[in-house]
Write a protein that holds these residues in place. Structure first.
Motif, PDB file in Angstrom:
ATOM      1  N   UNK A 104      -1.600  -6.532  -1.116  1.00 31.25           N
ATOM      2  CA  UNK A 104      -2.516  -5.634  -0.423  1.00 31.25           C
ATOM      3  C   UNK A 104      -2.089  -5.443   1.030  1.00 31.25           C
ATOM      4  N   UNK A 105      -1.583  -6.498   1.669  1.00 26.45           N
ATOM      5  CA  UNK A 105      -1.134  -6.352   3.059  1.00 26.45           C
ATOM      6  C   UNK A 105       0.142  -5.538   3.149  1.00 26.45           C
ATOM      7  N   UNK A 106       1.000  -5.608   2.122  1.00 26.50           N
ATOM      8  CA  UNK A 106       2.262  -4.861   2.165  1.00 26.50           C
ATOM      9  C   UNK A 106       2.060  -3.406   1.766  1.00 26.50           C
ATOM     10  N   UNK A 112      -0.761  -9.589 -10.251  1.00 27.35           N
ATOM     11  CA  UNK A 112      -1.487  -9.330  -9.006  1.00 27.35           C
ATOM     12  C   UNK A 112      -0.881  -8.148  -8.265  1.00 27.35           C
ATOM     13  N   UNK A 113       0.443  -8.045  -8.274  1.00 29.65           N
ATOM     14  CA  UNK A 113       1.104  -6.941  -7.593  1.00 29.65           C
ATOM     15  C   UNK A 113       0.745  -5.601  -8.223  1.00 29.65           C
ATOM     16  N   UNK A 114       0.624  -5.584  -9.552  1.00 30.12           N
ATOM     17  CA  UNK A 114       0.262  -4.343 -10.231  1.00 30.12           C
ATOM     18  C   UNK A 114      -1.124  -3.861  -9.814  1.00 30.12           C
ATOM     19  N   UNK A 115      -2.060  -4.805  -9.643  1.00 33.22           N
ATOM     20  CA  UNK A 115      -3.433  -4.444  -9.306  1.00 33.22           C
ATOM     21  C   UNK A 115      -3.587  -4.159  -7.815  1.00 33.22           C
ATOM     22  N   UNK A 116      -3.116  -5.093  -6.988  1.00 33.13           N
ATOM     23  CA  UNK A 116      -3.353  -5.005  -5.555  1.00 33.13           C
ATOM     24  C   UNK A 116      -2.209  -4.320  -4.799  1.00 33.13           C
ATOM     25  N   UNK A 117      -1.125  -3.989  -5.509  1.00 38.25           N
ATOM     26  CA  UNK A 117      -0.024  -3.284  -4.886  1.00 38.25           C
ATOM     27  C   UNK A 117       0.063  -1.849  -5.373  1.00 38.25           C
ATOM     28  N   UNK A 118       0.351  -1.683  -6.660  1.00 38.24           N
ATOM     29  CA  UNK A 118       0.559  -0.344  -7.191  1.00 38.24           C
ATOM     30  C   UNK A 118      -0.677   0.534  -7.126  1.00 38.24           C
ATOM     31  N   UNK A 119      -1.851  -0.029  -7.411  1.00 38.42           N
ATOM     32  CA  UNK A 119      -3.073   0.763  -7.398  1.00 38.42           C
ATOM     33  C   UNK A 119      -3.616   0.992  -5.991  1.00 38.42           C
ATOM     34  N   UNK A 120      -3.270   0.105  -5.073  1.00 43.32           N
ATOM     35  CA  UNK A 120      -3.928   0.104  -3.767  1.00 43.32           C
ATOM     36  C   UNK A 120      -3.729   1.387  -2.954  1.00 43.32           C
ATOM     37  N   UNK A 135       3.494   0.308   3.328  1.00 43.32           N
ATOM     38  CA  UNK A 135       4.068   1.473   2.641  1.00 43.32           C
ATOM     39  C   UNK A 135       3.107   2.656   2.537  1.00 43.32           C
ATOM     40  N   UNK A 136       1.794   2.421   2.588  1.00 42.94           N
ATOM     41  CA  UNK A 136       0.854   3.542   2.550  1.00 42.94           C
ATOM     42  C   UNK A 136       0.712   4.222   3.918  1.00 42.94           C
ATOM     43  N   UNK A 137       1.107   3.532   4.964  1.00 42.83           N
ATOM     44  CA  UNK A 137       0.890   4.017   6.326  1.00 42.83           C
ATOM     45  C   UNK A 137       1.499   5.397   6.587  1.00 42.83           C
ATOM     46  N   UNK A 138       2.724   5.740   6.119  1.00 43.07           N
ATOM     47  CA  UNK A 138       3.240   7.097   6.376  1.00 43.07           C
ATOM     48  C   UNK A 138       2.323   8.201   5.861  1.00 43.07           C
ATOM     49  N   UNK A 139       1.836   8.054   4.622  1.00 43.08           N
ATOM     50  CA  UNK A 139       0.920   9.058   4.073  1.00 43.08           C
ATOM     51  C   UNK A 139      -0.384   9.076   4.859  1.00 43.08           C
ATOM     52  N   UNK A 140      -0.873   7.900   5.261  1.00 52.86           N
ATOM     53  CA  UNK A 140      -2.101   7.809   6.045  1.00 52.86           C
ATOM     54  C   UNK A 140      -1.956   8.537   7.370  1.00 52.86           C
ATOM     55  N   UNK A 141      -0.862   8.275   8.073  1.00 55.07           N
ATOM     56  CA  UNK A 141      -0.649   8.901   9.373  1.00 55.07           C
ATOM     57  C   UNK A 141      -0.477  10.413   9.255  1.00 55.07           C
ATOM     58  N   UNK A 142       0.210  10.844   8.192  1.00 48.92           N
ATOM     59  CA  UNK A 142       0.436  12.275   7.998  1.00 48.92           C
ATOM     60  C   UNK A 142      -0.874  13.009   7.728  1.00 48.92           C
TER      61      UNK A 142
END
Length: 413
Positions: free
Chosen positions: A241-243, A364-372, A248-255
Motif C-alpha cells: 500500500x505504501x509503494x 497481500x500484494x495482489x490486494x493492497x498493491x494491484x487493486x489499490x 506508483x499511483x502518484x503520477x496519475x494523481x498529480x496529473x
C-alpha cells in the motif's frame, strides 16, 4: 555463493520492475491508445492493472512450486523467459484505431501473463539472496533486491518521461509508446542470458543433499507455516500500500488532481525512485544493526500519520509542494520495501520458503498493491477528496499494527 551469482540475482530485479511498472507510468498514454482517452479510459486502464495483478499469487504459487521442488535457478530462468515474451508481444500490439476494442482486451491478456511471471520473480530473488548471504548481512544483501527493483522503476519512469517529452501527442499515440516496451523486452532477454550462468542456491543444494526437498511444497506450507504466512501477508500489505499508492499511483494523481502535466509528473516519479534507491540499503543495514521488528514498527507508525497530509499538500497546487510530498512518500515506501524483503523471507525455513512467500507476500500484494491505485482513483472520484489515497494507507497501517507488535524478531544472533 559467488559474488557474480548474487549480483546477477540482485540486478535482475531491475528488469522485472522496469517491465512491470512501465504500464502504470504510461497509464494515461495507454488509456488513449487502447481505450479511447478520457477519465473513464484512465479508470479502465487502472482497472486492467488491478485485474491482471490478481494473477500474481497464481504465478507465485506455480513458480514457487518449481523453485521449492526443482531449484531456485531453474525457476528464475523460466519466469524471465515468460516475461521476455510478454513484453515483446506488448510492444507489437495493434492499437484501438487499428482493430477496435479488441486491442484493449489483448493488452489486458498480456498484462495477466506479465503479472503471472512477475509473481515468481521477486520472491525467488529475495529467497536466493537471503540464502546466499552471511547471516549478519542478510538485511543489507536482501534489501538490494528492493533497491535494484526501484532502479527498474527509476529506469521505467525515466524512459517514459523521455519518450513522452520527446514527441507530440499524435506521434506518441501512433507509435512512440512502443519504444519503452521494446527496450524492456531487450533488457529481459539479456537478463535471461546472465541468469543461465548463475549457481544454484546453497540452501536448495543442502536440501537436495539431505533429501529434505518437499514433495508437495504447497501442502507442507499450509500445514506447517500458517503463522509465517500470516505475518508475511501483514508485512507485504504494508509494503504494497505504501509503494503502489504512495509511489506508483502518484503520477496519475498529480496529473488529474495536482495540476501537474504528464511529463513533469513522470520526472517527479523519477526523482522518487532515486530516493528509494538511496534509502533502501540504509534501512537494510539498520535492520542488521537493531533488528527487523523495531524498524517495521517505526515505519508502520509513520504510514499511519503522514500520507493523508502529504496527499492533501500535493493536491493544493504548486510544484514545490508536489516535490516535497512525492519525496517523503518515496522514503516511506522504500523503507518498508527494504525491511519487508528480509523480514518476510525469514518467516520460513528453507524447505517450502518460496511457496510460503507466495501464499503470504504475493496474495497481500495482489490486494493492497494491484487493486489499490484503482480504488484510490475511484474514491477520489466518489468523494471529491484528494486525501483518500493517504487515508487508505493509514487505515491499512493501523489495521496491521497489532500483527507487527506480536511478531518475533527474526534477525540472527
Amino acid at each position: 555463493m559467488s559474488r557474480r551469482s548474487m549480483a546477477v540475482a540482485a540486478l535482475s530485479t531491475v528488469v522485472e520492475w522496469y517491465d512491470f511498472t512501465l504500464y502504470l507510468y504510461l497509464a494515461t498514454v495507454l488509456s488513449r491508445v487502447f481505450y479511447g482517452g478520457g477519465a473513464v479510459a484512465v479508470g479502465t486502464t487502472l482497472a486492467g492493472f488491478a485485474l491482471a495483478y490478481l494473477m500474481r499469487p497464481l504465478g507465485a504459487i506455480a513458480f514457487g512450486h518449481i523453485g521449492d521442488r526443482y531449484g531456485r535457478r531453474r525457476m528464475m530462468l523460466l519466469s524471465m523467459a515468460v516475461m521476455t515474451a510478454a513484453m515483446l508481444a506488448t510492444a507489437l500490439l495493434p492499437t484501438r484505431d487499428q482493430i477496435g476494442p479488441a486491442a484493449g482486451w489483448l493488452l489486458l491478456l498480456l498484462r495477466c501473463v506479465m503479472a503471472f511471471s512477475v509473481g515468481g520473480e521477486y520472491t525467488g530473488v529475495v529467497a536466493y539472496l537471503l540464502e546466499g548471504a552471511r547471516p549478519e548481512r542478510r538485511g543489507l544483501v536482501t534489501s538490494t533486491a528492493a533497491a535494484a527493483s526501484e532502479v527498474g522503476g527509476l529506469l521505467a519512469a525515466a524512459v517514459a518521461a523521455l519518450t513522452v517529452g520527446a514527441m507530440g501527442v499524435a506521434t506518441l499515440d501512433q507509435w512512440g509508446w512502443r519504444i519503452p516496451f521494446l527496450i524492456g523486452a531487450g533488457l529481459a532477454a539479456a537478463v535471461w542470458l546472465a541468469r543461465s550462468t548463475m549457481q544454484e542456491s546453497p540452501e536448495f543444494e543442502r536440501q537436495a543433499g539431505q533429501g529434505s526437498v518437499p514433495a508437495n511444497p504447497l501442502r507442507m506450507s499450509l500445514a506447517q507455516h500458517r503463522t509465517g504466512i500470516l505475518r508475511g501477508f501483514a508485512i507485504s500489505a504494508l509494503g504494497s500500500i505504501t509503494y503502489y499508492v504512495g509511489i506508483t499511483y502518484v503520477p496519475a494523481f498529480l496529473t488529474e488532481t495536482g495540476g501537474v502535466g504528464e511529463a513533469m509528473a513522470l520526472w517527479l516519479s523519477t526523482g522518487a525512485a532515486l530516493v528509494v534507491v538511496l534509502v533502501t540499503p540504509l534501512v537494510g543495514l539498520l535492520t542488521d544493526r537493531i533488528g527487523r521488528r523495531p524498524v517495521l514498527l517505526g515505519l508502520c507508525g509513520a504510514a499511519a500519520l503522514l500520507p493523508a497530509a502529504l496527499f492533501g499538500m500535493m493536491a493544493s497546487g504548486g510544484l514545490a509542494l508536489a516535490v516535497l510530498g512525492t519525496m517523503i512518500l518515496a522514503m516511506l515506501g522504500g523503507g518498508v520495501s527494504a525491511v519487508g524483503a528480509v523480514a518476510t523471507a525469514e518467516q520460513f525455513p528453507g524447505e517450502g520458503r518460496l511457496t510460503g512467500l507466495a501464499l503470504g507476500v504475493t496474495s497481500a500484494t495482489a490486494i493492497f498493491g494491484g487493486l489499490a491505485p484503482y480504488v484510490a482513483h475511484r474514491l477520489i472520484a466518489w468523494t471529491g477528496s484528494p486525501l483518500m489515497p493517504g487515508l487508505m494507507i493509514a487505515v491499512v497501517a493501523l489495521g496491521l499494527l497489532p500483527v507487527l507488535v506480536r511478531m518475533n524478531e527474526t534477525r540472527p544472533g
